[in-house]
Design a protein around this motif. Structure first.
Motif, PDB file in Angstrom:
ATOM      1  N   SER A 268       0.839  -1.191   0.000  1.00 52.62           N
ATOM      2  CA  SER A 268       0.000   0.000   0.000  1.00 52.62           C
ATOM      3  C   SER A 268       0.878   1.247   0.000  1.00 52.62           C
ATOM      4  CB  SER A 268      -0.924  -0.001   1.221  1.00 52.62           C
ATOM      5  OG  SER A 268      -0.167   0.117   2.401  1.00 52.62           O
ATOM      6  N   PRO A 269       0.329   2.344  -0.504  1.00 55.73           N
ATOM      7  CA  PRO A 269       1.096   3.592  -0.514  1.00 55.73           C
ATOM      8  C   PRO A 269       1.515   3.962   0.907  1.00 55.73           C
ATOM      9  CG  PRO A 269      -1.027   3.869  -1.630  1.00 55.73           C
ATOM     10  CD  PRO A 269      -1.025   2.506  -1.004  1.00 55.73           C
TER      11      PRO A 269
ATOM     12  N   PRO B 248       6.969  10.092   7.176  1.00 56.23           N
ATOM     13  CA  PRO B 248       7.677   8.822   7.320  1.00 56.23           C
ATOM     14  C   PRO B 248       7.575   8.167   8.700  1.00 56.23           C
ATOM     15  CG  PRO B 248       9.234  10.626   7.291  1.00 56.23           C
ATOM     16  CD  PRO B 248       7.885  11.216   6.979  1.00 56.23           C
ATOM     17  N   ALA B 249       7.172   8.906   9.723  1.00 57.84           N
ATOM     18  CA  ALA B 249       7.128   8.329  11.071  1.00 57.84           C
ATOM     19  C   ALA B 249       5.877   8.762  11.825  1.00 57.84           C
ATOM     20  CB  ALA B 249       8.382   8.730  11.848  1.00 57.84           C
TER      21      ALA B 249
ATOM     22  N   ALA C 137      -3.428   8.366  11.197  1.00 60.00           N
ATOM     23  CA  ALA C 137      -2.023   8.701  11.447  1.00 60.00           C
ATOM     24  C   ALA C 137      -1.925  10.158  11.851  1.00 60.00           C
ATOM     25  CB  ALA C 137      -1.204   8.451  10.184  1.00 60.00           C
ATOM     26  N   THR C 138      -0.994  10.446  12.755  1.00 58.15           N
ATOM     27  CA  THR C 138      -0.782  11.828  13.185  1.00 58.15           C
ATOM     28  C   THR C 138       0.691  12.070  13.482  1.00 58.15           C
ATOM     29  OG1 THR C 138      -1.535  13.588  14.677  1.00 58.15           O
ATOM     30  CG2 THR C 138      -1.251  11.389  15.656  1.00 58.15           C
ATOM     31  N   TRP C 139       1.066  13.336  13.377  1.00 61.50           N
ATOM     32  CA  TRP C 139       2.429  13.754  13.696  1.00 61.50           C
ATOM     33  C   TRP C 139       2.424  15.241  14.012  1.00 61.50           C
ATOM     34  CZ3 TRP C 139       0.644  12.083   9.039  1.00 61.50           C
ATOM     35  CH2 TRP C 139       0.624  12.997   7.983  1.00 61.50           C
TER      36      TRP C 139
ATOM     37  N   VAL D 275       7.501  18.149  19.789  1.00 61.96           N
ATOM     38  CA  VAL D 275       8.498  18.674  18.874  1.00 61.96           C
ATOM     39  C   VAL D 275       8.210  18.156  17.472  1.00 61.96           C
ATOM     40  CG1 VAL D 275      10.291  18.937  20.642  1.00 61.96           C
ATOM     41  CG2 VAL D 275      10.125  16.802  19.366  1.00 61.96           C
ATOM     42  N   VAL D 276       8.613  18.926  16.497  1.00 62.81           N
ATOM     43  CA  VAL D 276       8.371  18.556  15.100  1.00 62.81           C
ATOM     44  C   VAL D 276       9.147  17.289  14.783  1.00 62.81           C
ATOM     45  CG1 VAL D 276       8.617  19.285  12.698  1.00 62.81           C
ATOM     46  CG2 VAL D 276       7.976  20.945  14.456  1.00 62.81           C
ATOM     47  N   THR D 277       8.418  16.326  14.224  1.00 59.56           N
ATOM     48  CA  THR D 277       9.034  15.072  13.805  1.00 59.56           C
ATOM     49  C   THR D 277       9.636  15.288  12.447  1.00 59.56           C
ATOM     50  OG1 THR D 277       6.928  14.229  14.657  1.00 59.56           O
ATOM     51  CG2 THR D 277       8.534  12.620  14.040  1.00 59.56           C
ATOM     52  N   LYS D 278      10.890  15.000  12.319  1.00 56.46           N
ATOM     53  CA  LYS D 278      11.596  15.228  11.042  1.00 56.46           C
ATOM     54  C   LYS D 278      11.152  14.212   9.998  1.00 56.46           C
ATOM     55  CE  LYS D 278      13.933  18.484  12.917  1.00 56.46           C
ATOM     56  NZ  LYS D 278      13.498  19.813  12.774  1.00 56.46           N
ATOM     57  N   SER D 279      11.059  14.707   8.754  1.00 54.49           N
ATOM     58  CA  SER D 279      10.681  13.816   7.649  1.00 54.49           C
ATOM     59  C   SER D 279      11.892  13.267   6.946  1.00 54.49           C
ATOM     60  CB  SER D 279       9.790  14.505   6.655  1.00 54.49           C
ATOM     61  OG  SER D 279      10.080  15.855   6.484  1.00 54.49           O
TER      62      SER D 279
END
Length: 148
Positions: free
Chosen positions: A6-7, A12-13, A88-90, A144-148
């Protein structure tokens, strides 16, 4: 399409909460009612906060919380009864003082098709007064911002 092919999610996290679509979620058009998506986003946000070390019980103990200021939802496809969805969330932004922005992507688990995308802006509040207040250290470190 199998789950393995699946896509991918748009981040990414992401933190992912899987939910089953039940009869109570369905409206007269025979798909999930728009208001249900907001409930799903809230459940995913709380699940993610707990995973980050900020469970509801700690917020209540500290008398601090992140309150939603604004939510934008873009509905792409309908979810139907009996399906399983992945919410999904980030963390997309944080000023480290008062505000946090959280993104969401809701997908059908069976084929990975995106059903909705959302963005919620939050502000830290004092639970006693309801007024905006600076984030405690626990929030600053967790949101904190999750890095992509």
């Amino acid at each position: 399409m199998s789950r393995n092919s699946s896509p991918s999610f748009e981040h990414p996290a992401p933190h992912i909460l899987e939910l089953d679509v039940v009869a109570a979620d369905i409206d007269a058009y025979e798909h999930v009612n728009n208001a249900v998506y907001l409930t799903w986003l809230d459940r995913a946000a709380w699940s993610h906060s707990a995973a980050l070390g900020v469970p509801l019980e700690e917020c209540v103990r500290m008398r601090r919380g992140m309150a939603a200021l604004r939510t934008e939802i873009e509905f792409a496809r309908a979810a139907r009864c009996g399906e399983r969805v992945q919410v999904a969330t980030w963390i997309a932004a944080s000023d480290g003082r008062l505000r946090v922005a959280r993104r969401f992507q809701v997908r059908r688990a069976a084929d990975g098709v995106t059903l909705a995308r959302a963005l919620t802006d939050y502000v830290c509040i004092n639970l006693d007064s309801g007024r905006a207040t600076r984030m405690p250290k626990l929030f600053r470190c967790a949101y904190v911002v999750t890095k992509s």
